[in-house]
Structure formats: C-alpha cells, structure tokens
Design a protein around this motif. Structure first.
Motif, PDB file in Angstrom:
ATOM      1  N   HIS A 188      13.378 -16.543   5.822  1.00 38.71           N
ATOM      2  CA  HIS A 188      14.403 -17.037   5.276  1.00 38.71           C
ATOM      3  C   HIS A 188      15.680 -15.929   5.981  1.00 38.71           C
ATOM      4  N   GLU A 197      18.860 -19.744   5.854  1.00 30.62           N
ATOM      5  CA  GLU A 197      18.286 -20.960   6.423  1.00 30.62           C
ATOM      6  C   GLU A 197      16.809 -20.659   6.659  1.00 30.62           C
ATOM      7  N   GLU A 237      14.687 -31.401  -0.094  1.00 28.70           N
ATOM      8  CA  GLU A 237      15.999 -31.025  -0.809  1.00 28.70           C
ATOM      9  C   GLU A 237      17.262 -31.444   0.188  1.00 28.70           C
ATOM     10  N   LYS A 238      16.998 -31.333   1.713  1.00 33.82           N
ATOM     11  CA  LYS A 238      18.186 -32.049   2.433  1.00 33.82           C
ATOM     12  C   LYS A 238      17.962 -33.312   2.665  1.00 33.82           C
ATOM     13  N   GLN A 244       9.630 -28.134  10.991  1.00 30.96           N
ATOM     14  CA  GLN A 244       8.881 -27.343   9.905  1.00 30.96           C
ATOM     15  C   GLN A 244       7.539 -28.034   9.549  1.00 30.96           C
ATOM     16  N   LEU A 275      20.151 -19.957  -0.527  1.00 30.33           N
ATOM     17  CA  LEU A 275      19.949 -21.371   0.567  1.00 30.33           C
ATOM     18  C   LEU A 275      21.093 -21.830   0.952  1.00 30.33           C
ATOM     19  N   GLU A 303       7.324 -24.355   0.210  1.00 29.88           N
ATOM     20  CA  GLU A 303       8.745 -24.237   0.316  1.00 29.88           C
ATOM     21  C   GLU A 303       9.252 -24.845   1.518  1.00 29.88           C
ATOM     22  N   ARG A 332      15.529 -30.435  -5.193  1.00 31.32           N
ATOM     23  CA  ARG A 332      14.033 -29.779  -4.863  1.00 31.32           C
ATOM     24  C   ARG A 332      13.011 -30.386  -5.391  1.00 31.32           C
ATOM     25  N   ASP A 340      12.072 -27.648   1.059  1.00 27.47           N
ATOM     26  CA  ASP A 340      13.367 -27.552   1.666  1.00 27.47           C
ATOM     27  C   ASP A 340      13.805 -28.876   2.572  1.00 27.47           C
TER      28      ASP A 340
END
Ligand code: SF4
Ligand code: SF4
Lengths: 165, 377
Positions: free
Chosen positions: A164, A154, B153-154, B185, A32, B146, B159, B150
């Motif tokens: 991904h 990503e 986590e950004k 997302q 990732l 997920e 996480r 994600d």
C-alpha cells in the motif's frame, strides 16, 4: 517427495518472504484511496455511479421533502427520519428533510437510488465513530457539509510483492 | 434413585468410559455452533452437531419487505460471499417479473460472483490454517484477500455486504479503468495462491494431519446429499456452473476440479484449485465482456410478481445455493426459502467423525466448508 525436503521447501518459502515488502496498510496514518466521490445515482437512466458507500450528503437546494428516501429505508433499517428544517427552500414547501441515524444505517445506498431529485448522494467519509448515540444522528444541516477526506494510499504491485503506498 | 421424571424426559445411561464434550458455541474454532462429541479416550464414538445459535429469521423477514428492500438483509448470512447468496434470489425475481438482463450486467455479475467466491475461500482457508496451528497460513490468505476486497470495493462501493446485485442487473457500472486494475490484481493474486502449495498443500506436516482422516466415500457423498467442494472432493463431478449454467457461464471457458480421495486433505484442496479456476473465469469474462452498454433495466417502483413460484440455484463458495420464491401478486414475496450448502454439508459430520481422533476434529469439521451463520439463516 521426502518429508525432510518437504519441510525444507515449506521453510524456504516462508524465509523468502522476509525480502518481500509489507502489504499492511498503516491505517490512521495512511488511508485507502477510493474511486470517485462516493456512490451516486442518476434517476434519468436508473443506474448508479461507482463510488464508496460512505456517509451521505444532502443538497438542500434540490431536496423537495418528498420522503421517498425515508420510505425506501423503512424496509431496510429505518434510519431516516424526516425533520423540520428552519431554512426556507422554494422547492421544499413542507420544509422537511431527511435526518440519518448512523447507528442504524447499513450503508446499502437504496435511499440514494430512491431519490428522484439528485438531492442525496454518498461520500467517501467512513470515519463516523462517536462517543454517544446522539452523536451518530446527523441532522440535515450536518449532512449538507461536504466531508474533508485525505485518502491517497493505493495497492501497488511490484516485483517484490504488493504494497500500500 | 427412582424419583419420578416429568413426562417427556428420560435419563440417559452413561457408560463409564465415555465422556461427553461440548465444543462451542463460544469456542473460537467452532464458530456459532456446538458440536457435542462423545469420546472414549482419544477416539470419538459419537458426534451430534447442534446448529441454530445464530438464527436470524431471514426467510420470515423477507415476507415483510418488497423485492428490492429484501436485498440488504438477504446477503447478511454470508457477508464474505454476499454476491453469491443474492444471486439465486435475483435470478428468481427476474424470472417472476419477466425481466431480461443486459449482456454487460451478466458479465459484471459473473466477475463479482467469482471475486466473492475467492474472498470467501480465502477467509475459510485462513481459518483452516489457524485450526491446524499454521499461523502463517492465517496471515497470508487474510492479507492477500485484501487484493480482491479492494476490487469489490471499487466495483460496488462496499468492502463486504455489497448490495450490488438487483433484479434487472447490477446497481452501478464499473468505474473507469477497472478492467486494467482487476486484471493486474487478479494475476498477482493467482501468483500468490500458487505459493501456498509449498508452505501448505505440499507440506508433509499438513499432509500427515489431514490425509486419510474423515474419508467420505463417493456413495456416501451422494447419499447424504452433500454439495460443492465436499462432493467434488469425493470424486463426483458436479458443479452447477457447468451443469445448469446461469447468466453467461456457458460462454466461459473453465473446468471443474474433482479429486477422488474424499479425505480432509482433498476437501481442503478443492476450494484452492477452484480459486485458480475463478481467476481464469474472471480473465476470460473481462475479455469477452461488452465494453459498453446498459447494466440495469429500469423497474417500476414496487414491482409485483404474478401468482407464481420459482426455484433458482447457483454454485456458491460452499456448494449449491438455492432460493425458492413464491409470489402472490403483492409487492412483497409470499415466501422466500433459502437452501444453503453449509447446512447440507453439515449432515456428513457425524459420519466422518465416528472413530476419528479428537485431535482431528477441527480439520475434519472445517474441511466441510461450513459457515454457521449461513446454515442457520
Ligand atoms: S444507506 Fe440504506 S440503511 Fe442507510 S439510510 Fe440509506 S437506505 Fe437506510
Ligand atoms: S432527499 Fe430526495 S428522496 Fe429524500 S426527501 Fe429529499 S428529494 Fe425526497
């Protein structure tokens, strides 16, 4: 809605997914991508900079041996020990620098928030596994090395689902 | 046999027809807790939930750490919902220290807390699926979760266990371009959870297994003091985000989901409807958020509170989550008490399981939105 129609609808919804792309990240081959170069902290404004909280990085030319990071960690995980270092730095009179035990560290980043001299940051390196407990203890010299990471996967959202890639 | 028993012990009379069964504490379904059920044939006659296997002493630990270093360990009880469990603590400390939080930080906290609510609910839904033998419903939520992990986590750099909220705001500002990625997302996530209707919520097999099992009436729900989705599934419109808005929830446009039935099906559906509402809240918050500005006020090192106490509560993924903090002019709090939704919902379990079939136990138990580690603190 009848029972038969309901079951057919449920099955149909599952069958439609055969055409959808796989979302799985094939981990060791793909990794990732993270934003930035890891979590950092700006003591002048008192606000951090977004990034992954991974393995730390220590800048020997900034660290003054003030122990504030180790004091911050005392209330969290007691992962930081101050150790003597051989190299002489003008700003570091006592020649002590933090050594971090990743068997204890919880990657909260409070030590980074505590450092007033821009000496301690976190990096994108999270692959720290080791065969022995000693291997998890990172000396100041090890912490000074910038990790080499290849992370480029990503989340992509297309008409055929998310992947991904 | 009339041997003398040590004082304090008594023999229990055993009915020939009744069998006592221990579910847990090592059972993968029960989590770290034991449910002692007494069954007559296929029917449960009595049930005694036995939590406490993962007591970590979080509240005692909080007395030895200062207001900042309490953050990493206080979020451990629910790692999937770590922003929400920190939320009341952070709000309380802010009131104790008299800190005014910047506007942008409030919006970031609301977004983080809604993302966390969805992450937790997806995990819960995945386990609910596998409890009912629906392995697709385990895979899909575990995968779609997920998308939001994600984002977290950004935003925070971790996480799970983000340690993102601090008294005075949040630890760091949003990364560049976060708004676009988040919108994309979250929209896709909403589309995905809508697809769960056909395979799970409208599925006649699921309905047959969960409808009219473990019915909690409106009166009982109030009398037993349940909270969160359990309360709302029994027809009580009670959501702290509406009733006692904290941070900027009063400026955001959303509704609460209330179902009347009070059975396992309704209890499993309310969190799913809540997730769609969370997506709306996130979109609205992203739109209304100030585009720049400070996100954290600078505190003195080792801040001290006065001789004061404060109680704050928020709506977490499992219901009302309260935090009572007493300070006595020291850098460490004198006492931190957490009042968690899981523990309050567990009280309903013996009432719901009485007279149920043993096979319905998993669906009734997990529909209570119970998280063993949080209940034990
Ligand atoms: S990240 Fe947290 S646990 Fe790890 S060394 Fe820093 S303060 Fe200690
Ligand atoms: S890393 Fe920072 S806080 Fe730690 S001893 Fe060096 S200068 Fe002080």
């Amino acid at each position: 809605m009848g029972t038969a129609t309901g079951i057919i609808k449920a099955l149909n919804s599952g069958i439609k997914h055969i055409a959808i792309k796989r979302f799985t990240l094939r981990y060791p081959e793909e990794k990732l991508k993270f934003v930035g170069d890891g979590y950092q902290f700006d003591p002048s404004t008192g606000v951090g900079i977004a990034g992954l909280k991974g393995r730390h990085m220590l800048f020997h030319d900034h660290c003054t041996g003030c122990q504030l990071c180790s004091i911050a960690c005392e209330g969290v995980a007691e992962a930081i020990a101050m150790v003597k270092v051989p190299d002489q730095q003008t700003q570091n009179k006592k020649s002590i620098m933090p050594q971090i035990d990743y068997g204890k560290c919880v990657f909260c980043g409070l030590c980074v928030d505590a450092c007033p001299f821009y000496a301690l940051y976190m990096t994108n390196d999270y692959e720290l596994s080791s065969f022995s407990k000693e291997g998890l203890i990172y000396t100041p010299a090890q912490l000074a090395v910038k990790p080499y990471v290849t992370q480029d996967s990503e989340i992509k959202i297309t008409d055929r689902g998310a992947t991904h890639g | 046999m009339t041997a003398e028993l040590p004082p304090g012990l008594a023999l229990q009379k055993v009915d020939e027809r009744i069998m006592t069964l221990n579910v847990g504490p090592q059972h993968p379904g029960s989590g770290h807790m034991r449910i002692i059920v007494q069954i007559d044939g296929d029917y449960i006659v009595a049930c005694d939930p036995d939590p406490g296997y993962v007591h970590r002493g979080e509240e005692k630990m909080a007395e030895y750490r200062n207001y900042i270093t309490n953050i990493p360990h206080l979020e451990r009880p629910v790692i999937h919902d770590s922003c929400n469990i920190l939320y009341p603590y952070v709000l309380g400390v802010e009131e104790l220290l008299g800190i005014e939080v910047p506007e942008r930080a409030k919006y970031i906290r609301v977004i983080a807390s809604e993302l966390n609510r969805c992450i937790y609910t997806m995990y819960w839904l995945a386990i609910y699926g596998i409890f009912l033998g629906h392995s697709t419903m385990f895979m899909w939520p575990a995968g779609d979760r997920e998308l939001l992990i994600d984002l977290m986590e950004k935003m925070s750099g971790a996480r799970v266990t983000h340690a993102h909220f601090v008294p005075g705001g949040v630890r760091n500002d949003l990364p560049p371009n976060f708004e676009d990625v988040c919108l994309r997302q979250v929209n896709y996530f909403e589309k995905r959870i809508k697809e769960y209707a056909a395979i799970f919520y409208d599925n006649p097999i699921l309905i047959a297994r969960t409808e009219k099992t473990g019915i909690l009436s409106r009166q009982d729900a109030i009398r037993l003091g349940t909270t969160g989705s359990v309360l709302r599934a029994s027809g009580v419109d009670y959501d702290l985000r509406k009733k006692e808005p904290y941070d900027v929830y009063d400026e955001l446009d959303f509704q609460t989901n209330v179902l009347k039935e009070g059975d396992s099906y309704a209890r499993s559906k309310v969190p799913w409807l809540d997730m769609m509402e969370s997506c709306r809240i996130i979109r609205h918050a992203l739109e209304k958020m100030p585009k720049s500005g400070s996100v954290r006020v600078k505190l003195k090192p080792n801040p001290k509170g006065g001789d004061d106490s404060v109680y704050k509560r928020v709506e977490s993924g499992r219901g009302s989550l309260g935090c009572y903090i007493v300070s006595d002019k020291k850098p460490e709090p004198y006492r931190v008490k957490l009042s968690v939704g899981s523990f309050r919902n567990l009280i309903a379990l013996p009432y719901l399981l009485k007279g149920e079939k043993l096979g319905n136990m998993p669906s009734v138990y997990w529909s209570l939105n119970y998280w063993p580690v949080e209940a034990d603190r």
